[in-house]
Scaffold this motif. Structure first.
Motif, short mmCIF file in Angstrom:
data_model
loop_
_atom_site.label_atom_id
_atom_site.label_comp_id
_atom_site.label_asym_id
_atom_site.label_seq_id
_atom_site.Cartn_x
_atom_site.Cartn_y
_atom_site.Cartn_z
N SER A 60 -4.57 4.10 -3.46
CA SER A 60 -5.85 4.72 -3.89
C SER A 60 -6.86 4.97 -2.56
CB SER A 60 -6.59 4.64 -5.42
OG SER A 60 -6.81 3.34 -3.93
N GLY A 61 -7.55 5.67 -2.60
CA GLY A 61 -8.11 6.40 -1.11
C GLY A 61 -7.87 7.77 -0.43
N GLY A 62 -6.98 8.39 -1.00
CA GLY A 62 -6.59 9.72 -0.47
C GLY A 62 -7.70 10.45 -0.10
N GLY A 63 -7.90 11.57 0.45
CA GLY A 63 -8.68 13.23 0.26
C GLY A 63 -8.64 14.08 1.73
N SER A 64 -9.89 14.98 1.33
CA SER A 64 -9.69 15.25 2.40
C SER A 64 -10.65 15.17 3.03
CB SER A 64 -10.09 17.08 2.17
OG SER A 64 -8.56 17.42 0.73
N VAL A 65 -10.97 15.44 4.10
CA VAL A 65 -11.96 15.53 5.46
C VAL A 65 -12.32 16.29 6.56
CG1 VAL A 65 -12.25 12.44 5.10
CG2 VAL A 65 -10.92 12.84 7.34
N GLN A 66 -12.81 16.39 7.53
CA GLN A 66 -13.06 16.84 8.83
C GLN A 66 -12.64 16.19 10.12
OE1 GLN A 66 -16.99 19.10 8.87
NE2 GLN A 66 -15.72 20.88 7.58
N THR A 67 -11.73 17.01 10.96
CA THR A 67 -11.93 16.13 12.19
C THR A 67 -12.89 14.98 12.66
OG1 THR A 67 -10.25 17.48 12.66
CG2 THR A 67 -11.56 16.63 14.45
N GLY A 68 -12.96 13.97 12.86
CA GLY A 68 -13.46 13.08 13.32
C GLY A 68 -13.98 11.84 11.89
N GLY A 69 -13.62 12.39 10.84
CA GLY A 69 -14.52 11.59 9.75
C GLY A 69 -13.70 10.55 9.50
N SER A 70 -14.13 9.94 8.05
CA SER A 70 -12.55 8.51 7.98
C SER A 70 -12.50 8.61 6.66
CB SER A 70 -14.09 7.00 8.41
OG SER A 70 -14.65 6.78 9.85
N LEU A 71 -12.18 7.44 5.96
CA LEU A 71 -10.81 7.47 5.02
C LEU A 71 -10.94 5.59 4.90
CD1 LEU A 71 -9.35 10.66 4.04
CD2 LEU A 71 -11.34 9.85 3.30
N ARG A 72 -10.51 5.23 3.92
CA ARG A 72 -9.87 3.69 3.61
C ARG A 72 -9.39 4.10 2.64
NH1 ARG A 72 -12.29 -1.18 5.01
NH2 ARG A 72 -10.79 -2.96 4.30
N LEU A 73 -8.16 3.82 2.67
CA LEU A 73 -6.86 3.41 1.45
C LEU A 73 -6.80 2.14 1.10
CD1 LEU A 73 -4.43 6.03 3.90
CD2 LEU A 73 -6.35 6.32 1.88
N SER A 74 -6.25 2.14 0.12
CA SER A 74 -5.85 0.63 -0.06
C SER A 74 -4.65 0.69 -1.18
CB SER A 74 -6.92 -0.09 -1.45
OG SER A 74 -8.59 -0.11 -1.04
N CYS A 75 -4.51 -0.35 -1.65
CA CYS A 75 -2.90 -0.57 -1.76
C CYS A 75 -3.43 -2.07 -3.01
CB CYS A 75 -1.51 -1.03 -1.09
SG CYS A 75 -0.37 -1.03 -2.18
N VAL A 76 -2.72 -1.25 -4.15
CA VAL A 76 -2.26 -2.91 -5.07
C VAL A 76 -0.86 -3.40 -5.10
CG1 VAL A 76 -3.44 -3.71 -7.33
CG2 VAL A 76 -5.18 -2.48 -5.98
N ALA A 77 -1.28 -4.45 -5.09
CA ALA A 77 -0.28 -5.29 -5.28
C ALA A 77 0.10 -5.76 -6.04
CB ALA A 77 0.54 -5.83 -4.01
N SER A 78 1.16 -5.89 -7.11
CA SER A 78 1.31 -7.24 -8.25
C SER A 78 2.97 -7.97 -8.50
CB SER A 78 0.57 -6.61 -9.17
OG SER A 78 1.78 -5.47 -9.21
N GLY A 79 2.86 -8.37 -8.72
CA GLY A 79 4.13 -8.77 -9.37
C GLY A 79 4.83 -10.13 -8.57
N GLN A 80 4.08 -10.13 -6.95
CA GLN A 80 4.26 -11.59 -6.18
C GLN A 80 3.42 -11.56 -5.36
OE1 GLN A 80 7.67 -10.05 -4.49
NE2 GLN A 80 6.97 -10.96 -2.23
N PRO A 81 2.91 -12.86 -4.23
CA PRO A 81 1.91 -12.73 -3.51
C PRO A 81 1.87 -12.64 -2.64
CG PRO A 81 2.94 -15.29 -4.60
CD PRO A 81 3.95 -13.91 -5.25
N TYR A 82 1.86 -11.24 -2.77
CA TYR A 82 1.50 -9.78 -1.08
C TYR A 82 1.39 -10.40 -0.41
CZ TYR A 82 -2.84 -9.56 -0.55
OH TYR A 82 -5.10 -9.92 -0.08
N SER A 83 0.32 -11.44 -0.25
CA SER A 83 -0.37 -12.34 1.09
C SER A 83 0.87 -13.21 2.27
CB SER A 83 -1.27 -12.24 0.89
OG SER A 83 -0.41 -13.88 0.32
N SER A 84 2.41 -13.23 0.96
CA SER A 84 3.48 -14.37 2.26
C SER A 84 4.07 -13.30 2.36
CB SER A 84 3.91 -15.11 0.61
OG SER A 84 4.55 -13.88 0.43
N VAL A 85 4.27 -12.04 2.30
CA VAL A 85 5.11 -11.15 2.84
C VAL A 85 4.22 -10.00 4.14
CG1 VAL A 85 6.34 -11.46 0.42
CG2 VAL A 85 4.93 -9.41 1.13
N CYS A 86 5.67 -8.84 4.82
CA CYS A 86 5.55 -8.13 5.59
C CYS A 86 4.30 -6.82 5.09
CB CYS A 86 6.44 -7.99 7.10
SG CYS A 86 5.84 -6.43 7.57
N MET A 87 3.53 -5.58 5.09
CA MET A 87 3.85 -5.01 4.29
C MET A 87 3.20 -4.20 5.59
SD MET A 87 1.54 -6.15 1.20
CE MET A 87 1.78 -4.86 0.23
N GLY A 88 3.31 -2.87 5.12
CA GLY A 88 3.14 -1.85 6.12
C GLY A 88 3.06 -0.61 5.46
#
Length: 127
Positions: free
Chosen positions: A7-35
Motif C-alpha cells: 500500500s502507499g502508492g500514488g501520484s506526486v510531483q518531482t521532489g515529492g515523497s511517498l512511503r510504501l508499506s508491505c504487510v507480511a503474514s504467514g511466517q516470521p517475515y523478519s527472519s528472511v531477506c525481503m526486497g
C-alpha cells in the motif's frame, strides 16, 4: 507461505515523497531477506532495495540517498520511504520475500531469487 500486500502508492510531483508499506503474514517475515522491486512499462523488473534478517539494507545506485528500506516489527511491515522522487521512479512497485535469512547470492538479489510477491502498487512521478 508468506502473503504480502503493498500500500502507499500514488501520484506526486518531482521532489515529492511517498512511503510504501508491505504487510507480511504467514511466517516470521523478519527472519528472511525481503526486497522492493519496480517495473516500468516495457522494462524488466528491477531490484530497488533489499534488507536481510539483520536489518542491513542494500540499494540500487539510482536510489541511494533518496530511498530507505526498513522493517517495522511491531506493525509487521516492510517499508520503503521514497524522497526526492523523479519521473524515472515511475513504476509499479512490488515487495517480495525470500526463504533465506541472507540476501543471496548478492545483497541485492534479482527477482529470480524471491519466491513470494505482493500484487504491486503504482507510483507515478510527474515533472
Amino acid at each position: 507461505q508468506v502473503h504480502l500486500a503493498e500500500s502507499g502508492g500514488g501520484s506526486v510531483q518531482t521532489g515529492g515523497s511517498l512511503r510504501l508499506s508491505c504487510v507480511a503474514s504467514g511466517q516470521p517475515y523478519s527472519s528472511v531477506c525481503m526486497g522492493w522491486f519496480r517495473q516500468a512499462p516495457g522494462k524488466e523488473r528491477e531490484a530497488v532495495a533489499a534488507i536481510d534478517s539483520k536489518g542491513v539494507g542494500t540499494y540500487v545506485e539510482s536510489v541511494k540517498g533518496r530511498f530507505t528500506i526498513s522493517k517495522d516489527k511491531a506493525k509487521n511491515t516492510l517499508d520503503l520511504q521514497m524522497n526526492s522522487l523523479i519521473p524515472e521512479d515511475t513504476a509499479v512497485y512490488y515487495c517480495a520475500a525470500d526463504r533465506s535469512a541472507v540476501c543471496y547470492p548478492t545483497p541485492l538479489p534479482s527477482f529470480h531469487y524471491f519466491n513470494a510477491w505482493g500484487q504491486g502498487t503504482q507510483v507515478t512521478v510527474s515533472s
